[in-house]
Design a protein around this motif. Sequence first.
Motif, PDB file in Angstrom:
ATOM      1  N   VAL A 129      38.243  31.882  -5.950  1.00  0.00           N
ATOM      2  CA  VAL A 129      36.836  32.125  -5.998  1.00  0.00           C
ATOM      3  C   VAL A 129      36.417  31.471  -4.497  1.00  0.00           C
ATOM      4  O   VAL A 129      37.301  30.751  -3.793  1.00  0.00           O
ATOM      5  CB  VAL A 129      36.098  30.948  -6.988  1.00  0.00           C
ATOM      6  N   PRO A 220      29.542  35.920 -10.008  1.00  0.00           N
ATOM      7  CA  PRO A 220      30.478  35.562  -8.723  1.00  0.00           C
ATOM      8  C   PRO A 220      29.954  34.694  -7.873  1.00  0.00           C
ATOM      9  O   PRO A 220      30.686  34.124  -6.990  1.00  0.00           O
ATOM     10  CB  PRO A 220      30.452  37.217  -8.004  1.00  0.00           C
ATOM     11  N   GLY A 223      30.885  31.191  -8.749  1.00  0.00           N
ATOM     12  CA  GLY A 223      32.193  30.607  -9.345  1.00  0.00           C
ATOM     13  C   GLY A 223      32.854  29.520  -8.496  1.00  0.00           C
ATOM     14  O   GLY A 223      33.553  28.733  -9.049  1.00  0.00           O
ATOM     15  N   ALA A 249      32.784  41.769 -12.435  1.00  0.00           N
ATOM     16  CA  ALA A 249      31.997  40.462 -12.140  1.00  0.00           C
ATOM     17  C   ALA A 249      32.611  39.244 -12.691  1.00  0.00           C
ATOM     18  O   ALA A 249      32.615  38.034 -12.108  1.00  0.00           O
ATOM     19  CB  ALA A 249      30.710  40.652 -12.941  1.00  0.00           C
ATOM     20  N   GLN A 252      35.509  38.098 -10.513  1.00  0.00           N
ATOM     21  CA  GLN A 252      35.054  37.707  -8.961  1.00  0.00           C
ATOM     22  C   GLN A 252      34.581  36.490  -9.386  1.00  0.00           C
ATOM     23  O   GLN A 252      34.642  35.513  -8.322  1.00  0.00           O
ATOM     24  CB  GLN A 252      34.073  38.509  -8.577  1.00  0.00           C
ATOM     25  N   ALA A 253      34.027  36.156 -10.503  1.00  0.00           N
ATOM     26  CA  ALA A 253      33.788  34.426 -10.694  1.00  0.00           C
ATOM     27  C   ALA A 253      34.807  33.604 -11.254  1.00  0.00           C
ATOM     28  O   ALA A 253      34.557  32.473 -11.331  1.00  0.00           O
ATOM     29  CB  ALA A 253      32.474  34.586 -12.078  1.00  0.00           C
TER      30      ALA A 253
END
Length: 268
Positions: A129, A220, A223, A249, A252-253
């Motif tokens: 992240v 994201p 994160g 999403a 990506q988080a």
Amino acid sequence: FLEWPQLFDYCHRQEGDRVSYVLAEDEGSGQIFGVCGYIPCNSLPNPDIWVALWKVISSGIPTLGIDLLEYLREESGCRVFACCGITAKVKKIYRFLGYTTGTLQHYYRLADRETYRIAQVAEKRILPVQSGPARLISIKNDRALAQRYRPDWFERTTPYKDLAYLQKRYFHHPGYQYRGWAIETSSGRADGLLVGRVQEQNGGRALRLVDFIGPEALLPAVGGEIQAILERAAIGYVDFYQHDITPSAMEQAGFSLRTSENTHILST
């Protein structure tokens, strides 16, 4: 509800002596043959509602359960009619009535540690992240939520949860203590809301995220902030049951999807 009447009042007590239940009652004897509870998400004329306890007993009317459900839907004039945690048998009934059904996806993020007190981890997979352009601002009570609440983006969500619902749901629960975070973007505006509660077990801690409201692109962007919460509070993992947020999403988080092939054991 009988053992914890405060929980019944929290879920279903309305103004005055009203409660959010409909009953199927025999006109002659007064015997109750069915109940269907509901929880409005907002106070609009056509509200979005959650269906709660739905039960019938033998009455000689085979369709009584369905009749009760349809009566609630029609009388409430609801825009959204939803429920969560149904059995496979009830799922078939909803499909027969034309409702959309599905399964929530279970996402999680492990903290990077040698041992875990709650989770049983088969293979440690921790996605990277980055610190994004947004930050999490702690919301500790209903007054702080009111200061951050923005109807312009809450009203675009389905179901629409108004300020009164969110204040009661997360800051007046008779047993659970929730933590809220406003998601503040680089513009200085609070464009989203994240809510969770810390669950302690076996000497460990897990963060259960229970609500996210806002554009999915915000996840994201925070994160790194979620990872920082895990580190500061010595939390073993964070998880999130969700629907309709894209896999990209969530990844990506920093969240991984728990599937049937995944042998992790996480508290549910």
